[in-house]
Design an enzyme around this catalytic site. Structure first.
Site, mmCIF file in Angstrom:
data_model
loop_
_atom_site.group_PDB
_atom_site.id
_atom_site.type_symbol
_atom_site.label_atom_id
_atom_site.label_comp_id
_atom_site.label_asym_id
_atom_site.label_seq_id
_atom_site.Cartn_x
_atom_site.Cartn_y
_atom_site.Cartn_z
ATOM 1 N N LEU A 1 10.472 7.422 18.319
ATOM 2 C CA LEU A 1 10.768 7.082 19.808
ATOM 3 C C LEU A 1 9.516 6.154 21.077
ATOM 4 O O LEU A 1 10.167 5.386 21.484
ATOM 5 C CB LEU A 1 11.218 8.527 20.733
ATOM 6 C CG LEU A 1 12.538 8.231 21.309
ATOM 7 C CD1 LEU A 1 13.288 6.780 20.901
ATOM 8 C CD2 LEU A 1 12.942 9.450 22.254
ATOM 9 N N CYS B 1 5.913 -3.947 16.630
ATOM 10 C CA CYS B 1 5.891 -2.743 17.810
ATOM 11 C C CYS B 1 4.363 -3.457 17.598
ATOM 12 O O CYS B 1 3.409 -3.240 16.721
ATOM 13 C CB CYS B 1 6.127 -1.727 16.118
ATOM 14 S SG CYS B 1 7.527 -0.898 16.218
ATOM 15 N N GLU C 1 0.819 -1.083 0.143
ATOM 16 C CA GLU C 1 0.325 0.201 -0.109
ATOM 17 C C GLU C 1 0.791 1.267 -0.074
ATOM 18 O O GLU C 1 2.281 1.430 0.581
ATOM 19 C CB GLU C 1 -1.161 -0.288 1.313
ATOM 20 C CG GLU C 1 -2.002 -0.901 1.436
ATOM 21 C CD GLU C 1 -2.672 -1.064 2.089
ATOM 22 O OE1 GLU C 1 -3.841 -1.495 1.759
ATOM 23 O OE2 GLU C 1 -2.241 -0.877 2.911
ATOM 24 N N ASN D 1 -3.865 5.673 15.740
ATOM 25 C CA ASN D 1 -4.607 5.405 15.294
ATOM 26 C C ASN D 1 -5.466 4.256 15.513
ATOM 27 O O ASN D 1 -4.747 2.591 14.946
ATOM 28 C CB ASN D 1 -4.307 5.426 13.670
ATOM 29 C CG ASN D 1 -3.737 6.508 13.026
ATOM 30 O OD1 ASN D 1 -5.230 8.104 13.205
ATOM 31 N ND2 ASN D 1 -2.745 7.422 12.739
ATOM 32 N N CYS E 1 3.298 8.524 0.802
ATOM 33 C CA CYS E 1 3.911 7.697 1.803
ATOM 34 C C CYS E 1 3.905 6.852 1.189
ATOM 35 O O CYS E 1 3.053 5.844 0.689
ATOM 36 C CB CYS E 1 3.136 7.551 3.026
ATOM 37 S SG CYS E 1 3.033 6.736 4.199
ATOM 38 N N GLY F 1 7.089 -1.478 6.539
ATOM 39 C CA GLY F 1 8.401 -1.646 6.618
ATOM 40 C C GLY F 1 8.523 -0.555 7.142
ATOM 41 O O GLY F 1 8.644 0.449 7.329
ATOM 42 N N GLU F 2 9.892 -1.239 7.274
ATOM 43 C CA GLU F 2 11.423 -0.429 7.810
ATOM 44 C C GLU F 2 12.300 -0.550 7.546
ATOM 45 O O GLU F 2 12.815 -1.431 6.535
ATOM 46 C CB GLU F 2 11.767 -1.348 9.533
ATOM 47 C CG GLU F 2 12.900 -1.148 10.502
ATOM 48 C CD GLU F 2 13.376 0.408 10.341
ATOM 49 O OE1 GLU F 2 12.224 1.231 11.024
ATOM 50 O OE2 GLU F 2 14.286 1.271 10.032
ATOM 51 N N CYS G 1 6.316 -6.474 8.095
ATOM 52 C CA CYS G 1 8.234 -5.742 8.455
ATOM 53 C C CYS G 1 7.754 -6.775 9.719
ATOM 54 O O CYS G 1 7.130 -7.417 9.875
ATOM 55 C CB CYS G 1 6.857 -4.368 9.138
ATOM 56 S SG CYS G 1 8.460 -2.984 10.152
ATOM 57 N N CYS H 1 1.174 -1.353 15.646
ATOM 58 C CA CYS H 1 0.815 -0.968 14.894
ATOM 59 C C CYS H 1 0.409 -2.128 13.641
ATOM 60 O O CYS H 1 1.165 -3.452 14.375
ATOM 61 C CB CYS H 1 2.796 -1.000 13.958
ATOM 62 S SG CYS H 1 2.825 -0.664 12.412
ATOM 63 N N CYS I 1 -1.345 6.224 10.218
ATOM 64 C CA CYS I 1 -0.282 6.170 10.328
ATOM 65 C C CYS I 1 -0.441 4.795 11.113
ATOM 66 O O CYS I 1 -1.271 4.028 12.179
ATOM 67 C CB CYS I 1 0.172 6.609 11.629
ATOM 68 S SG CYS I 1 0.830 8.414 10.447
HETATM 69 N N1 SAH Z 1 8.911 1.104 10.281
HETATM 70 C C1 SAH Z 1 9.252 2.559 10.327
HETATM 71 C C2 SAH Z 1 8.317 3.113 8.893
HETATM 72 C C3 SAH Z 1 6.738 3.189 9.514
HETATM 73 S S1 SAH Z 1 6.653 5.290 9.909
HETATM 74 C C4 SAH Z 1 8.882 3.659 11.766
HETATM 75 O O1 SAH Z 1 9.535 2.336 12.483
HETATM 76 O O2 SAH Z 1 9.335 4.592 12.154
HETATM 77 C C5 SAH Z 1 4.822 4.802 11.186
HETATM 78 C C6 SAH Z 1 5.363 5.815 12.069
HETATM 79 O O3 SAH Z 1 4.036 5.237 11.797
HETATM 80 C C7 SAH Z 1 5.577 4.912 12.969
HETATM 81 O O4 SAH Z 1 6.277 6.370 14.150
HETATM 82 C C8 SAH Z 1 5.030 4.456 13.730
HETATM 83 O O5 SAH Z 1 5.973 3.957 14.902
HETATM 84 C C9 SAH Z 1 3.828 4.873 13.682
HETATM 85 N N2 SAH Z 1 2.567 4.105 13.731
HETATM 86 C C10 SAH Z 1 2.503 2.480 13.976
HETATM 87 N N3 SAH Z 1 0.888 2.662 14.351
HETATM 88 C C11 SAH Z 1 0.376 2.980 14.511
HETATM 89 C C12 SAH Z 1 -1.065 3.382 14.972
HETATM 90 N N4 SAH Z 1 -1.310 2.029 15.228
HETATM 91 N N5 SAH Z 1 -1.392 4.678 14.957
HETATM 92 C C13 SAH Z 1 -0.722 5.785 14.975
HETATM 93 N N6 SAH Z 1 1.016 5.269 14.986
HETATM 94 C C14 SAH Z 1 1.106 4.627 14.473
#
Ligand code: SAH
Length: 355
Positions: A217, A116, A92, A292, A105, A161-162, A112, A119, A335
């Site tokens: 972070l 986390c 996506e 989210n 984006c 993905g990372e 991934c 996510c 996100c």
């Molecule tokens: N893997 C990378 C790129 C993902 S960016 C990273 O971790 O930074 C997507 C961003 O959305 C990251 O900061 C991630 O932690 C955040 N994210 C993931 N799940 C989310 C959620 N359910 N609600 C809000 N932000 C979220």
């Protein structure tokens, strides 16, 4: 001889390939302009090349696209694209029309591996890395579909993905996207978001073409962070902050720290004060991302008042802070909401297929 996938090559690599095929190296510039600026992928239509050259190119290279399997538009104008890869897998990509700039984006992996806790993409696990051509292809295909190739846009590696877990492909994609004969995206219009893979951040610090850095972070103590972001057991908060301190920053630019706000987990005034302490002295900005929610994600979004309080404490400590507006939540484009299951065909589509 199988055809070489042209979109996997940086311009330098294409120059080498052309010269091996007996063509002049500088033709790579013309080809890049056709493919990336004008969206022309059929060699026959590259009219500033002679018929013999066009024929030679067609005998050596192919340009595959990423067909759009599905396109959803949010009531806020955000659009989510489901793209089909050559092996039939899906990714996506999201277009956000006004953040205030137009932003793509893009994904860097199918799924991934980082796991986390909040996510949705994590629930897929890692299926595979994307190639440079698949990463760049998302921008190529979306820009074409939206007819914004001529416009200025930003690119964020914040999809599935990372990116630093797929380092080489991501950086090759950066070189292709920023190529002055191609899409010519200024590196400062590209932001790479990472969960904090410290050795890769250190490697990134030495790249000649470098995107902006954003670090997810999400917590202020190692204990708390390890529970949310498992890779913190390997690279802890201090290591990440140290890597950020030595990261070279262009004039006026800052490292972004993303911080997802989870009700009752990491959103207390003490967390805000600790966060301010962590980024003290860094050229940083903090981007708060209220969770989210998604089915199966065991956290809640804090109240607006709680989010405001958290932001105010940071601002009172002279931290540059913003709250990320959730975009495209109604189409699951926000996100942490990107996840692809097996494509289920709609009844209408099945009916159409039958004819
Ligand atoms: N893997 C990378 C790129 C993902 S960016 C990273 O971790 O930074 C997507 C961003 O959305 C990251 O900061 C991630 O932690 C955040 N994210 C993931 N799940 C989310 C959620 N359910 N609600 C809000 N932000 C979220």
């Amino acid at each position: 001889m199988p055809l070489v996938e042209l979109t996997e090559l940086t311009r330098a690599e294409l120059e080498d390939a052309l010269s091996e095929a007996g063509l002049e190296r500088y033709r790579a510039r013309q080809v890049f302009q056709w493919v990336y600026r004008r969206g022309v992928t059929n060699f026959d239509l590259m009219t500033d090349l002679s018929a013999a050259h066009r024929h030679a190119l067609a005998g050596q290279f192919r340009v595959t696209s990423l067909p759009i399997a599905r396109r959803d538009e949010s009531e806020d104008g955000t659009q989510k694209f489901l793209l089909t890869l050559q092996d039939g897998r899906h990714i996506e990509s999201v277009f956000i029309p006004d953040t205030p700039n137009q932003t793509f984006c893009v994904s860097t992996q199918v799924g991934c591996a980082m796991g986390c806790a909040f996510c949705l993409t994590a629930t897929m696990g890692l299926v595979r890395n994307l190639t440079p051509g698949e990463i760049v292809g998302q921008v190529r295909v979306l820009a074409e579909a939206l007819d914004v190739r001529e416009a200025r846009f930003n690119i964020v590696f914040m999809g599935m993905g990372e990116p630093l877990h797929n380092y080489d492909s991501t950086m090759a994609a950066v070189r292709i996207l920023t190529d002055t004969h191609g899409l010519a995206v200024h590196p400062r219009r590209i932001t790479l978001s990472t969960v904090g893979l410290v050795p890769a951040i250190e490697r990134l610090a030495n790249e000649p073409v470098m995107p902006n850095l954003a670090v997810s972070l999400h917590a202020t103590t190692d204990e708390q962070r390890a529970a949310l972001v498992p890779v913190n057991k390997k690279y802890g908060i201090k290591q990440i902050i140290d890597a950020c301190r030595s990261f070279p920053l262009a004039k006026r630019s800052r490292i972004t720290f993303e911080y997802v706000l989870l009700a009752g987990v990491n959103d207390s005034p003490e967390d805000a004060r600790r966060l301010a302490g962590l980024v003290r002295g860094l050229r940083a900005k903090v981007n708060l991302i209220p969770l989210n929610p998604a089915a199966g994600i065991p956290f809640e979004r804090p109240s607006d008042g709680r989010i405001d309080d958290f932001g105010r404490i940071l601002a009172d400590h002279d931290v540059v802070v913003s709250v990320r507006k959730s975009r495209g939540r109604d189409i699951r484009a926000a996100c942490g909401q990107l996840a692809v299951e097996g494509l289920k065909k709609s009844a209408a589509q099945r009916l159409a297929d039958a004819f």
